[in-house]
Design a protein around this motif. Structure first.
Motif, PDB file in Angstrom:
ATOM      1  N   SER A  46       0.843  -1.102   0.005  1.00 22.72           N
ATOM      2  CA  SER A  46       0.097   0.092  -0.017  1.00 22.72           C
ATOM      3  C   SER A  46       0.843   1.251  -0.107  1.00 22.72           C
ATOM      4  O   SER A  46       2.058   1.189   0.587  1.00 22.72           O
ATOM      5  N   ARG A  48       1.182   5.436   1.010  1.00 20.97           N
ATOM      6  CA  ARG A  48       0.539   6.562   1.695  1.00 20.97           C
ATOM      7  C   ARG A  48       0.916   7.752   1.541  1.00 20.97           C
ATOM      8  O   ARG A  48       2.317   8.047   1.586  1.00 20.97           O
ATOM      9  N   ASP A  51       2.753  10.791   4.324  1.00 18.01           N
ATOM     10  CA  ASP A  51       4.214  10.921   4.687  1.00 18.01           C
ATOM     11  C   ASP A  51       4.976  10.098   3.713  1.00 18.01           C
ATOM     12  O   ASP A  51       6.151  10.016   3.905  1.00 18.01           O
ATOM     13  N   THR A  53       5.213   7.113   2.227  1.00 16.04           N
ATOM     14  CA  THR A  53       5.615   5.792   2.628  1.00 16.04           C
ATOM     15  C   THR A  53       5.024   4.680   1.920  1.00 16.04           C
ATOM     16  O   THR A  53       3.785   5.024   1.462  1.00 16.04           O
ATOM     17  N   VAL A  54       5.615   3.621   1.779  1.00 15.88           N
ATOM     18  CA  VAL A  54       5.082   2.467   1.314  1.00 15.88           C
ATOM     19  C   VAL A  54       5.057   1.592   2.368  1.00 15.88           C
ATOM     20  O   VAL A  54       5.880   1.302   3.304  1.00 15.88           O
ATOM     21  N   SER A  55       3.671   0.589   2.537  1.00 13.12           N
ATOM     22  CA  SER A  55       3.891  -0.564   3.349  1.00 13.12           C
ATOM     23  C   SER A  55       3.866  -1.912   2.693  1.00 13.12           C
ATOM     24  O   SER A  55       3.244  -2.184   1.782  1.00 13.12           O
ATOM     25  N   ARG A  62       4.810  -6.886   8.348  1.00 16.33           N
ATOM     26  CA  ARG A  62       4.787  -5.580   7.704  1.00 16.33           C
ATOM     27  C   ARG A  62       5.616  -4.431   8.196  1.00 16.33           C
ATOM     28  O   ARG A  62       5.767  -4.198   9.416  1.00 16.33           O
ATOM     29  N   GLU A  63       6.139  -3.599   7.056  1.00 20.57           N
ATOM     30  CA  GLU A  63       7.071  -2.612   7.477  1.00 20.57           C
ATOM     31  C   GLU A  63       6.632  -1.487   6.377  1.00 20.57           C
ATOM     32  O   GLU A  63       6.099  -1.463   5.589  1.00 20.57           O
ATOM     33  N   HIS A  64       6.793  -0.173   7.345  1.00 20.47           N
ATOM     34  CA  HIS A  64       6.474   1.207   6.837  1.00 20.47           C
ATOM     35  C   HIS A  64       7.769   1.670   6.345  1.00 20.47           C
ATOM     36  O   HIS A  64       8.838   2.055   7.067  1.00 20.47           O
ATOM     37  N   LYS A  66       9.894   4.784   4.204  1.00 21.78           N
ATOM     38  CA  LYS A  66       9.829   6.118   3.551  1.00 21.78           C
ATOM     39  C   LYS A  66      10.421   5.987   2.167  1.00 21.78           C
ATOM     40  O   LYS A  66      11.691   5.500   1.996  1.00 21.78           O
TER      41      LYS A  66
END
Length: 338
Positions: A46, A48, A51, A53-55, A62-64, A66
């Motif tokens: 996903s 976002r 900010d 970032t990609v998830s 799961r990692e967020h 930048k």
């Protein structure tokens, strides 16, 4: 066995299946997969915007992360909700996320005006509007890279150990540099041609040069000429024109090139071509000028016949019921009278 989540395992199976299907169509086996990329869909990826970032679902969950996006990428992603991406590890050791977005293609422009494009090696492209792109620079670049590769390959096999190692490192660094330059050049040429078609509210007619390498390689030629011919990237330029045409609503038609370079575009009589010059042998016409420009004019004439005839659906490539020589002969009487 590999510690993948269910969705990651599904994407791995889908990647293998898609590659095997493509290989089956081309009758070439899939030998191996290099661990350099992974596919992601909406369940494990996903984006976002707030900010930047990609998830991503990774091995440990799961990692967020930048992302470092430029202005071009930010403009493309603004207000979008992409659902697929590809995580890639490049040669520099860094990881890149290739986010895929989808746009609806506009309806092709309806116009009876057609611009012909003649492909060549001396002039990469010549249009019926008189625009042309000289191929001398790319030929010089290819010749330079060929000389450098030949020299480094000799050193990589006959020099001392340190020289061989250094030569292999330089060869690896140069790998792809020529290809990237050619790709950049074809992008610029195709963009200029599409913009010209938009400005003139016209469709594009290009040469269908499928199989030209197989035909030319049957003729006796020296090693240098064979290398230059086999490195001619006409298909890449055609591909760029086709997908940019879809993007901007410009219809691109591929027509057979037979006799287009030997027929006068004004009276449609067969003339004499000498190097880059063409001269009509019809005494009532006697037109002379650039041979590639003359070919582009003939390609535009054939394309106009296809554009102006009734069609059931839009397409990128036409299959004419007759070859271009027969078509030009059938057009000779009315156009000569006009």
């Amino acid at each position: 066995m590999f510690g993948l989540s269910a969705n990651l395992a599904v994407r791995a199976c889908a990647r293998v299946g898609a590659n095997r299907k493509t290989a089956k169509l081309k009758d070439k086996p899939v030998k191996e997969f290099k661990p350099t990329s992974a596919d992601y869909d909406a369940r494990i990826f996903s984006f976002r915007e707030k900010d930047w970032t990609v998830s991503l679902t990774l091995m440990n969950g799961r990692e967020h992360i930048k992302i470092d996006a430029g202005n071009y990428q930010r403009g493309k992603l603004k207000g979008r909700k992409p659902t697929s991406a590809q995580l890639c590890k490049h040669r520099d050791g860094n990881y890149y996320i290739h986010i895929q977005i989808k746009d609806e293609a506009p309806e092709p422009i309806k116009s009876t005006n057609v611009i012909g494009v003649d492909f060549g090696r001396r002039d990469i492209a010549v249009t019926s509007n008189g625009d042309k792109w000289d191929g001398k620079q790319i030929n010089d670049v290819r010749d330079k890279f060929s000389r450098v590769r030949t020299s480094l390959q000799k050193k990589a096999t006959k020099g001392i150990r340190s020289t061989r190692r250094r030569a292999r490192q330089i060869l690896q660094r140069l790998s792809g540099k020529e290809r990237r330059y050619q790709q950049w050049l074809n992008h610029n040429i195709s963009k200029s041609i599409i913009q010209d078609a938009l400005k003139n509210n016209a469709a594009l007619a290009i040469e269908d040069l499928t199989g030209i390498r197989e035909r030319t390689n049957q003729k006796p030629r020296n090693k240098t000429e064979r290398r230059r011919s086999n490195s001619w990237s006409f298909y890449q330029l055609r591909f760029f024109l086709e997908y940019k045409g879809i993007q901007f609503g410009v219809e691109v038609i591929a027509v057979p090139p037979a006799w287009t370079s030997q027929t006068c575009h004004q009276c449609l009589h067969v003339g004499l071509r000498s190097d880059k010059r063409f001269k009509c042998t019809n005494e009532a016409c006697s037109w002379s000028g650039d041979a590639d420009f003359n070919g582009a004019k003939n390609i535009a004439t054939i394309g106009a016949v296809f554009v102006n005839q009734p069609r059931g659906s839009n397409c990128l490539c036409c299959e004419l019921s007759t070859d271009s020589s027969g078509l030009l002969k059938s057009l000779r009487s009315p156009l000569a009278g006009a």
